[in-house]
Design a protein around this motif. Structure first.
Motif, PDB file in Angstrom:
ATOM      1  N   PRO A 122       0.787  -1.204   0.155  1.00  0.00           N
ATOM      2  CA  PRO A 122      -0.044  -0.143   0.007  1.00  0.00           C
ATOM      3  C   PRO A 122       1.014   1.199   0.220  1.00  0.00           C
ATOM      4  O   PRO A 122       1.978   1.135   0.238  1.00  0.00           O
ATOM      5  CB  PRO A 122      -0.827  -0.169   1.324  1.00  0.00           C
ATOM      6  N   LEU A 123       0.216   2.456  -0.241  1.00  0.00           N
ATOM      7  CA  LEU A 123       0.651   3.635  -0.289  1.00  0.00           C
ATOM      8  C   LEU A 123       1.578   4.082   1.045  1.00  0.00           C
ATOM      9  O   LEU A 123       2.522   4.587   0.896  1.00  0.00           O
ATOM     10  CB  LEU A 123      -0.073   4.750  -0.610  1.00  0.00           C
ATOM     11  N   ALA A 124       1.002   3.744   2.167  1.00  0.00           N
ATOM     12  CA  ALA A 124       1.504   3.880   3.415  1.00  0.00           C
ATOM     13  C   ALA A 124       2.848   3.381   3.497  1.00  0.00           C
ATOM     14  O   ALA A 124       3.709   3.898   4.052  1.00  0.00           O
ATOM     15  CB  ALA A 124       0.612   3.512   4.487  1.00  0.00           C
ATOM     16  N   GLU A 125       3.066   1.984   3.364  1.00  0.00           N
ATOM     17  CA  GLU A 125       4.140   1.331   3.499  1.00  0.00           C
ATOM     18  C   GLU A 125       5.192   1.636   2.321  1.00  0.00           C
ATOM     19  O   GLU A 125       6.570   1.992   2.486  1.00  0.00           O
ATOM     20  CB  GLU A 125       4.137  -0.234   3.197  1.00  0.00           C
ATOM     21  N   ARG A 126       4.902   2.280   1.242  1.00  0.00           N
ATOM     22  CA  ARG A 126       5.785   2.848   0.293  1.00  0.00           C
ATOM     23  C   ARG A 126       6.285   4.135   0.762  1.00  0.00           C
ATOM     24  O   ARG A 126       7.436   4.388   0.588  1.00  0.00           O
ATOM     25  CB  ARG A 126       5.082   3.160  -1.092  1.00  0.00           C
ATOM     26  N   VAL A 127       5.383   5.158   1.215  1.00  0.00           N
ATOM     27  CA  VAL A 127       6.088   6.304   1.810  1.00  0.00           C
ATOM     28  C   VAL A 127       7.081   5.964   3.077  1.00  0.00           C
ATOM     29  O   VAL A 127       8.055   6.478   3.240  1.00  0.00           O
ATOM     30  CB  VAL A 127       4.766   7.313   2.580  1.00  0.00           C
ATOM     31  N   GLN A 128       6.560   4.947   3.993  1.00  0.00           N
ATOM     32  CA  GLN A 128       7.587   4.673   5.099  1.00  0.00           C
ATOM     33  C   GLN A 128       8.752   4.019   4.707  1.00  0.00           C
ATOM     34  O   GLN A 128       9.883   4.354   5.438  1.00  0.00           O
ATOM     35  CB  GLN A 128       6.620   3.752   5.973  1.00  0.00           C
ATOM     36  N   SER A 129       8.973   3.137   3.644  1.00  0.00           N
ATOM     37  CA  SER A 129      10.096   2.524   3.217  1.00  0.00           C
ATOM     38  C   SER A 129      10.721   3.099   2.028  1.00  0.00           C
ATOM     39  O   SER A 129      11.770   2.781   1.701  1.00  0.00           O
ATOM     40  CB  SER A 129       9.658   1.155   2.870  1.00  0.00           C
ATOM     41  N   ALA A 130      10.488   4.534   1.815  1.00  0.00           N
ATOM     42  CA  ALA A 130      11.210   5.431   0.664  1.00  0.00           C
ATOM     43  C   ALA A 130      12.522   5.332   1.099  1.00  0.00           C
ATOM     44  O   ALA A 130      13.023   5.385   2.451  1.00  0.00           O
ATOM     45  CB  ALA A 130      10.792   6.637   0.604  1.00  0.00           C
ATOM     46  N   ALA A 132      16.057   6.978   2.216  1.00  0.00           N
ATOM     47  CA  ALA A 132      16.150   7.546   3.339  1.00  0.00           C
ATOM     48  C   ALA A 132      16.828   9.075   2.472  1.00  0.00           C
ATOM     49  O   ALA A 132      16.710  10.119   3.374  1.00  0.00           O
ATOM     50  CB  ALA A 132      17.080   7.284   4.191  1.00  0.00           C
ATOM     51  N   SER A 133      17.415   9.204   1.547  1.00  0.00           N
ATOM     52  CA  SER A 133      17.870  10.394   0.990  1.00  0.00           C
ATOM     53  C   SER A 133      16.769  11.238   0.464  1.00  0.00           C
ATOM     54  O   SER A 133      16.959  12.343   0.017  1.00  0.00           O
ATOM     55  CB  SER A 133      18.793  10.000  -0.120  1.00  0.00           C
ATOM     56  N   GLN A 134      15.605  10.812   0.137  1.00  0.00           N
ATOM     57  CA  GLN A 134      14.469  11.367  -0.256  1.00  0.00           C
ATOM     58  C   GLN A 134      13.553  12.292   0.828  1.00  0.00           C
ATOM     59  O   GLN A 134      13.229  11.716   1.782  1.00  0.00           O
ATOM     60  CB  GLN A 134      13.398  10.786  -1.008  1.00  0.00           C
ATOM     61  N   SER A 135      13.544  13.705   0.691  1.00  0.00           N
ATOM     62  CA  SER A 135      12.867  14.338   1.882  1.00  0.00           C
ATOM     63  C   SER A 135      11.370  14.022   1.909  1.00  0.00           C
ATOM     64  O   SER A 135      10.821  13.607   1.135  1.00  0.00           O
ATOM     65  CB  SER A 135      13.264  15.800   1.612  1.00  0.00           C
ATOM     66  N   LEU A 136      11.223  14.307   3.272  1.00  0.00           N
ATOM     67  CA  LEU A 136       9.701  13.984   3.515  1.00  0.00           C
ATOM     68  C   LEU A 136       8.790  14.926   2.547  1.00  0.00           C
ATOM     69  O   LEU A 136       7.776  14.454   2.349  1.00  0.00           O
ATOM     70  CB  LEU A 136       9.403  14.282   5.013  1.00  0.00           C
ATOM     71  N   GLU A 137       9.183  16.100   2.518  1.00  0.00           N
ATOM     72  CA  GLU A 137       8.428  17.095   1.682  1.00  0.00           C
ATOM     73  C   GLU A 137       8.171  16.576   0.184  1.00  0.00           C
ATOM     74  O   GLU A 137       7.397  16.739  -0.359  1.00  0.00           O
ATOM     75  CB  GLU A 137       9.075  18.496   1.824  1.00  0.00           C
ATOM     76  N   ASN A 138       9.419  15.890  -0.462  1.00  0.00           N
ATOM     77  CA  ASN A 138       9.233  15.361  -1.757  1.00  0.00           C
ATOM     78  C   ASN A 138       8.205  14.080  -1.806  1.00  0.00           C
ATOM     79  O   ASN A 138       7.348  14.061  -2.673  1.00  0.00           O
ATOM     80  CB  ASN A 138      10.564  15.006  -2.154  1.00  0.00           C
ATOM     81  N   ALA A 165       0.101  16.803   9.763  1.00  0.00           N
ATOM     82  CA  ALA A 165       0.144  17.305  10.992  1.00  0.00           C
ATOM     83  C   ALA A 165       1.533  17.254  11.579  1.00  0.00           C
ATOM     84  O   ALA A 165       1.904  18.106  12.282  1.00  0.00           O
ATOM     85  CB  ALA A 165      -0.941  16.381  11.850  1.00  0.00           C
ATOM     86  N   LYS A 166       2.370  16.231  11.151  1.00  0.00           N
ATOM     87  CA  LYS A 166       3.708  16.240  11.708  1.00  0.00           C
ATOM     88  C   LYS A 166       4.360  17.517  11.381  1.00  0.00           C
ATOM     89  O   LYS A 166       5.405  18.017  12.144  1.00  0.00           O
ATOM     90  CB  LYS A 166       4.093  14.800  11.261  1.00  0.00           C
ATOM     91  N   LEU A 167       4.251  17.824  10.038  1.00  0.00           N
ATOM     92  CA  LEU A 167       5.078  18.999   9.681  1.00  0.00           C
ATOM     93  C   LEU A 167       4.316  20.267  10.078  1.00  0.00           C
ATOM     94  O   LEU A 167       4.679  21.322   9.361  1.00  0.00           O
ATOM     95  CB  LEU A 167       4.762  18.757   7.896  1.00  0.00           C
ATOM     96  N   SER A 168       3.372  20.266  10.886  1.00  0.00           N
ATOM     97  CA  SER A 168       2.741  21.478  11.250  1.00  0.00           C
ATOM     98  C   SER A 168       2.009  22.223  10.232  1.00  0.00           C
ATOM     99  O   SER A 168       1.861  23.300  10.283  1.00  0.00           O
ATOM    100  CB  SER A 168       3.610  22.474  11.967  1.00  0.00           C
ATOM    101  N   ARG A 169       1.465  21.451   9.087  1.00  0.00           N
ATOM    102  CA  ARG A 169       0.713  22.227   8.073  1.00  0.00           C
ATOM    103  C   ARG A 169      -0.603  21.941   8.571  1.00  0.00           C
ATOM    104  O   ARG A 169      -1.266  21.115   7.844  1.00  0.00           O
ATOM    105  CB  ARG A 169       1.210  21.564   6.899  1.00  0.00           C
ATOM    106  N   PHE A 170      -1.188  22.247   9.594  1.00  0.00           N
ATOM    107  CA  PHE A 170      -2.406  21.950  10.381  1.00  0.00           C
ATOM    108  C   PHE A 170      -3.701  22.406   9.410  1.00  0.00           C
ATOM    109  O   PHE A 170      -4.348  21.621   9.391  1.00  0.00           O
ATOM    110  CB  PHE A 170      -2.315  22.721  11.533  1.00  0.00           C
TER     111      PHE A 170
END
Length: 368
Positions: A122-130, A132-138, A165-170
């Motif tokens: 799923p998409l969630a696991e793809r985001v979590q296992s991306a 590490a050199s790729q920024s969270l914003e990307n 929410a973690k990025l404070s983009r409330f």
């Protein structure tokens, strides 16, 4: 299973396409239709024409020579095709072996490297296992791009909302949580998360909309800890300290011994116990029946009490943030910046506290 069924159909089609022409035997030639029979008939006809005097002897001899030559060539060609059946059988054996061997070889190679029982990714696991050199914003930008094309993808919104929410983009997190609820259905946790995002967007103030979401969460699950904690915070900000204490003590009584949020609830109780005020917009509104001078004096007295206490206990991160927020409510941003500098000096040896302070200041919009 559907994928394996498609593969099986494709393999069967390939096997049929190869074996069908090989399985068809050559059409047997009848004796009347072969070249040698035709030439023999021609020789007989030349003999009959010569006997009847229709052609001369020299012409008949020449015709016999030519027809005989062609007859020999045709006979040799037929002899060459006689073993065709045996060669056809050999080709069939080789073709069947190849068609059976190739899938087996592919299976032998795939099984050590692949995993046919591996579930969906799923998409969630793809985001979590991306990477590490790729920024969270990307990564967030990629998910947002996906959701622009598929706005009703509830799973995509479920992945995106807590990251925002973690990025404070409330504000964006609020929209994302509303979409999660719209496309996947409401739960107590989702309602509580939405309320927390609304509170974050209001710089820590539990607004009427946020409180409504927490109440919905408790209606769905009376034991939901996040909703109960924020309802206690709402009571405290409304000046109902006794209600806040009751809510938080009940929450601690129900909390598992290893719950990670027990410390936050206990800290909130301690702050209420030592009389730390929380001047907020709601507190200002509650004093609306006072004169402007009396109301201003009351609020500043609360702020001064908090400021005096922080001079004695400079490690109270939440206290510094409340004081900075109070000056923002009072529309005195310059004093908020003074509080920021004083707090950083007081916490300069407390790495964790300083990190928490900077995050809170950033949420209040007075970081720098």
């Amino acid at each position: 299973m559907t994928l394996w069924f498609v593969f099986a159909l494709m393999t069967a089609g390939a096997v049929f396409a190869v074996l069908w022409p090989l399985g068809r035997s050559a059409r047997p030639q009848t004796s009347g239709g072969s070249e040698t029979t035709v030439y023999r008939d021609q020789l007989a006809e030349v003999g009959r024409d010569a006997a009847a005097g229709l052609i001369g002897a020299p012409e008949a001899a020449a015709a016999r020579v030519e027809i005989g030559r062609r007859l020999l060539e045709a006979a040799d060609a037929e002899d060459d095709h006689q073993p065709q059946a045996s060669r056809l059988w050999l080709r069939r054996v080789v073709a069947v072996g190849a068609l059976a061997g190739m899938p087996l070889l592919a299976l032998v190679i795939y099984l050590p490297l692949g995993s046919p029982q591996l579930p969906d990714f799923p998409l969630a696991e793809r985001v979590q296992s991306a990477d590490a050199s790729q920024s969270l914003e990307n990564l967030v930008a990629q998910v947002e791009s996906h959701l622009e094309k598929h706005p009703t993808d509830g799973r995509g919104w479920t992945v995106l909302a807590p990251v925002l929410a973690k990025l404070s983009r409330f504000d964006d997190a609020v929209r994302a949580y509303r979409n999660v609820i719209a496309y996947t259905g409401e739960t107590a946790q989702l309602r509580a998360d939405l309320g927390a995002a609304i509170t974050g967007a209001a710089n820590g103030i539990v607004t009427t909309d946020a409180k409504s979401e927490f109440e919905r969460a408790v209606a769905l699950d009376p034991k939901d800890p996040k909703a109960r904690f924020f309802l206690g915070m709402a009571a405290e900000q409304d000046g109902r300290t006794a209600d806040a204490v009751t809510i938080w003590k009940a929450l601690l009584a129900d909390a598992p011994a290893d719950a990670q949020w027990r410390g936050a609830v206990q800290d909130a109780l301690n702050q209420v116990g030592n009389g730390a005020p929380r001047p907020t917009e709601e507190a200002v509104a509650a004093a609306s029946d006072m004169s402007e001078a009396d109301r201003s004096a009351m609020i500043h007295k609360m702020v001064d009490r908090l400021s005096a206490r922080l001079k004695q206990d400079g490690n109270d991160v939440e206290g510094w943030l409340r004081l900075a927020r109070a000056y923002m409510v009072l529309k005195e941003p310059e004093k908020s910046r003074v509080v920021r500098d004083d707090a950083r000096r007081a916490l300069e040896r407390n790495e964790a506290g300083l990190r928490q302070l900077n995050e809170g200041l950033k949420a209040l919009g007075i970081d720098g």
